[in-house]
Design a protein around this motif. Structure first.
Motif, PDB file in Angstrom:
ATOM      1  N   THR A 181      -8.110  -0.346  -3.360  1.00 35.76           N
ATOM      2  CA  THR A 181      -7.008   0.157  -2.539  1.00 35.76           C
ATOM      3  C   THR A 181      -6.510  -0.959  -1.628  1.00 35.76           C
ATOM      4  O   THR A 181      -7.273  -1.500  -0.818  1.00 35.76           O
ATOM      5  CB  THR A 181      -7.474   1.351  -1.694  1.00 35.76           C
ATOM      6  N   ILE A 214      -1.831  -2.485   3.191  1.00 34.30           N
ATOM      7  CA  ILE A 214      -0.391  -2.740   3.200  1.00 34.30           C
ATOM      8  C   ILE A 214       0.111  -3.176   4.567  1.00 34.30           C
ATOM      9  O   ILE A 214       1.234  -3.655   4.710  1.00 34.30           O
ATOM     10  CB  ILE A 214       0.388  -1.488   2.741  1.00 34.30           C
ATOM     11  N   ASN A 257      -6.012   5.248   5.899  1.00 31.49           N
ATOM     12  CA  ASN A 257      -4.667   5.689   5.535  1.00 31.49           C
ATOM     13  C   ASN A 257      -3.912   6.117   6.792  1.00 31.49           C
ATOM     14  O   ASN A 257      -4.498   6.702   7.710  1.00 31.49           O
ATOM     15  CB  ASN A 257      -4.723   6.878   4.573  1.00 31.49           C
ATOM     16  N   GLU A 310      -2.830   1.585   1.312  1.00 33.52           N
ATOM     17  CA  GLU A 310      -1.747   2.205   0.558  1.00 33.52           C
ATOM     18  C   GLU A 310      -2.097   3.663   0.297  1.00 33.52           C
ATOM     19  O   GLU A 310      -3.262   4.003   0.084  1.00 33.52           O
ATOM     20  CB  GLU A 310      -1.486   1.458  -0.748  1.00 33.52           C
ATOM     21  N   GLU A 311      -1.085   4.520   0.308  1.00 36.63           N
ATOM     22  CA  GLU A 311      -1.289   5.954   0.152  1.00 36.63           C
ATOM     23  C   GLU A 311      -1.341   6.322  -1.325  1.00 36.63           C
ATOM     24  O   GLU A 311      -0.561   5.817  -2.137  1.00 36.63           O
ATOM     25  CB  GLU A 311      -0.158   6.737   0.826  1.00 36.63           C
TER      26      GLU A 311
END
Length: 803
Positions: free
Chosen positions: A121, A124, A138, A174-175
């Protein structure tokens, strides 16, 4: 005197020229052939390219994944793996104990900052956590925690062990499209020394040298051999199923594509044959004139064949221009030009063979015509049946339509079959769509039997002393609680499922945690129906300490062995007052899920025996609540059940409504693909019907002109053509309804046998009625357009055209 050279009639340029001229002049006929070829190619292209794209996308995804995870490895095992030459890359991670917070699952995780070529993951915003008290999360989790989603924000978390720790957010992850578990990414320093991860063993994520070129079995043998040499137990070797399955093509997917493809090609053969047959019959005199001018049989065949090849190439290119963008839109992540061109070439060859097969007999018919036969030819002289001396026939439009169908039985039957095959494929596809709804898709597991699942809260079951048995000593899922749910207006039933935690010893597995699930005396027949091995007697199982194994094949996959009939399994468990150790004999194995076995772990035994093992303990672990008219009353009933659940912190509830939201993306994708395929099939069948009617009308213009010359009106002509179309529609409906219904039912039955339990056969009544209406309306519309086109020329002009 010079000797005259022998003239040989083999001018291929003339044949090519005649073929091109025929294509330019017979525009209506060629339009339907082109549409038929384009539709078949585009339909085959979308299916084949979609299947290919799935494989490409899977390979691209697994190219960024580990091939195998060696779980719970110690320092010596890590060192052994690092020295293994067959491992091309290895990275470590840790997975801590998950916990529930504000209704969401959160899990402590550590993975190394640089893991390429294995994708993790991505961060970002901000940076990877390096300090002991830094985490990456997140942004959506920040909302769950109720704190601002900003880098540097301080977050306090209370973990499963009751400890509260404070962290600084160093980065955002990042989701995911659908998030069921939120990860907390910790630093390497915390992974080594932090309370939540220091006692957790590392997992080694590895990529194997040359694995992409191995067979699935060779790959499995390789990773297990590497693990064994490093001293890692079989149960701790977890292959990446996505990667291993990508090493072999799905036989089911290939079978579906090939099966539907053959059906489409069969329809194409029938349609193209019908068009060329009518075309040849309509040009009999032309072929006779060519024979008079010196054309050979071989050249006439070559003329028809060349027409077919040219039309196939043009139609195929049009089909590819339709298929390529659709296939890309459905699976953009799997688009690959090299595969696309290879698949397209295969489809082109398949369609070319289809066309050549389709025109073979019409070409043979055209080549067999002599100039004398051509001058005497009449479409009325195709029946060899001896006429009755006493002929009494009604000369009504409907009877004329029936006479036409009887006179050309072969053509009528051929047309019905060609229409029927398309209808059967359409109805089968419609049955597939109609037999699966979003709710059906989500109603897997316990949702097969209800809309609300009430069980122990995750945090409570993980932290309670003696696990679930500790909760069951004062079970919140007691008769009073169940009765209070039943009293809610709209609740139809509450089903109780029992289970008790145990640890077991068997072969190389020691003190592994699992569970015991019961079945009742009334359930015996149900269990026997899914029994794969062994046999049991209910009372003897109680008296002799016997049990059944559920999903023995999974044990084989995980451990490399199965529970053998007659073997002894040692169970360790807390019975409510003391720790007990007891031996049980394996007498049977069940490998198919049912309502009885769904709740089971490895072990299944009589309900009375479970009560004896846990005296005075209410082993109810799960309640499944079903309500009347969930769609209409679910929103009203759910809060009332939720309020009862919220009164006890040991309980939690999952709902079908939440499951529907989570499954929406997957279901929508499946439905979109099948719906797109069905639309293609509808278009194919519709074009087939229009094509058949139009070519039939065009080839019989002379006949219609003759009938009108002896008094038939435009209205009567229209009714006769409509009657012929309705006869075809009736035959099509009989074939479609009979075979389509049977194949649709068989498809759903096979899917359920393969484990797709969310499919329930439903006859697609609205799809069928729509198809019926279209099939009936098309002859009406086509006949109207055709008769009006006749009126553009006077009857005298049409009769002169016959000369």
């Amino acid at each position: 005197m010079k000797t005259a050279k022998k003239i040989r009639n083999n001018n291929q340029a003339i044949i090519r020229h005649l073929a091109l001229r025929s294509i330019k002049t017979s525009k209506t006929r060629n339009l339907f052939i082109l549409i038929t070829i384009a539709l078949s190619v585009s339909l085959l292209g979308v299916m084949a390219l979609f299947t290919s794209a799935q494989g490409v996308e899977q390979k691209r995804q697994v190219a960024l994944m580990q091939h195998v995870t060696y779980m719970n490895v110690n320092a010596a095992q890590i060192a052994a793996l690092e020295s293994e030459e067959q491992i091309e890359f290895m990275t470590l991670d840790k997975l801590g104990q998950g916990f529930e917070l504000n209704g969401e699952m959160i899990r402590p995780v550590y993975y190394e900052e640089i893991t390429a070529p294995i994708k993790t993951t991505a961060i970002i915003e901000g940076s990877y956590p390096h300090q002991f008290n830094e985490i990456a999360v997140n942004q959506s989790l920040m909302k769950v925690l109720g704190v601002p989603a900003t880098i540097g924000e301080t977050v306090s978390l209370t973990f499963l062990d009751g400890e509260t720790e404070t962290f600084i957010v160093s980065g955002f992850l990042e989701e995911a499209e659908v998030t069921k578990v939120y990860p907390l990414i910790f630093s390497r320093e915390y992974a080594e020394n932090g309370p939540q991860l220091k006692d957790v063993a590392y997992h080694a994520l590895c990529r194997i040298q040359g694995a992409e070129g191995m067979s699935e079995q060779t790959f499995l043998d390789t990773i297990r051999s590497i693990g064994a040499e490093a001293g890692i137990e079989r149960k701790n070797i977890n292959e990446n199923n996505n990667f291993s399955s990508s090493l072999t093509m799905s036989a089911m997917n290939i079978g579906v594509v090939v099966g539907v493809g053959i059906g489409i090609l069969l329809v194409s053969v029938l349609v193209i044959y019908s068009v060329f047959y009518l075309s040849v019959v309509g040009r009999i005199r032309q072929f006779g004139q060519l024979r008079t001018l010196g054309a050979t049989k071989k050249q006439i065949k070559a003329l028809i064949t060349r027409e077919g090849i040219l039309l196939c190439l043009i139609g195929s290119m049009a089909g590819f221009l339709i298929a390529w963008p659709i296939a890309y839109f459905i699976k953009p992540g799997g688009w690959d030009w090299e595969r696309t061109l290879i698949v397209s070439l295969i489809i082109l060859l398949a369609d070319l063979i289809t066309v050549l097969i389709s025109i073979r007999k019409p070409a043979k018919l055209a080549a067999s015509v002599t100039s004398i036969e051509a001058s005497l030819f009449s479409q009325y002289r195709q029946s060899r049946k001896k006429e009755s001396k006493s002929i009494k026939r009604k000369m009504t439009p409907l009877h004329l339509a029936m006479m036409s169908a009887q006179r050309n039985r072969k053509k009528t039957l051929l047309t019905m079959i060609s229409l029927g095959v398309g209808g059967v494929i359409f109805l089968t596809g419609a049955t597939f769509i109609g037999s699966m709804t979003a709710e059906d898709y989500s109603r897997q597991g316990f949702y097969q039997w209800g809309e609300y699942i009430i069980a122990y809260d995750y945090n409570a079951s993980q932290t309670m002393e003696n696990g679930n048995v500790g909760i069951q000593l004062n079970n919140p899922l007691n008769p009073e609680f169940i009765e209070s749910i039943k009293e809610i207006d709209g609740v139809k039933a509450v089903q109780s499922y029992h289970k008790a935690q145990v640890n077991y010893d068997y072969k190389d597995q020691t003190n592994n945690q699992d569970s015991l699930a019961p079945f009742t005396r009334e359930d015996q027949e149900n269990v026997r129906n899914v029994l794969e091995e062994g046999a049991f007697d209910y009372d003897e199982m109680i008296a002799n300490d016997e049990l059944l194994i559920v999903n023995n094949s999974v044990a084989k996959e995980i451990f490399g062995w199965k529970f053998e009939m007659g073997d002894t399994v040692t169970l360790h468990y807390f019975n409510g007052t003391e720790e007990v150790e007891k031996d049980f004999t394996v007498v049977g194995a069940v490998d198919t899920y049912s309502e009885v076995t769904y709740n089971a772990g490895w072990f299944l035994l009589p309900r009375e025996k479970l009560d004896l093992l846990f005296p005075g303990v209410d082993t109810t672990e799960t309640l499944v609540v079903s309500v009347d008219d969930f769609e209409l009353r679910g929103a009203e009933i759910e809060p009332q059940i939720q309020n009862l659940v919220n009164e006890n912190p040991l309980l939690a509830m999952d709902t079908l409504r939440e499951e529907l939201i989570a499954d929406k993306i997957s279901f929508t994708l499946i439905n979109r693909v099948i719906l797109g395929l069905s639309i293609f099939i509808i278009a194919f069948s519709l074009i087939n019907l229009i094509n058949t009617l139009m070519t039939n009308i065009i080839s019989r213009r002379q006949e219609f002109s003759m009938l009108q010359s002896i008094g038939m009106t435009n209205g009567q002509l229209m009714k006769m053509i409509q009657g012929e179309g309705l006869i075809l529609a009736l035959g099509n409906m009989v074939i479609t309804l009979t075979l389509g219904t049977g194949l649709g039912y068989l498809l759903v039955h096979l899917m359920r046998e393969l484990g797709v339990t969310y499919m329930h056969y439903r006859f697609p009544i609205w799809y069928f009625l729509a198809y019926l209406v279209v099939t009936v309306l098309v002859p009406v519309l086509v006949s109207g357009v055709s008769v009006r086109s006749f009126q553009n020329n006077s009857l005298v002009e049409r009769l002169r055209a016959m000369e």
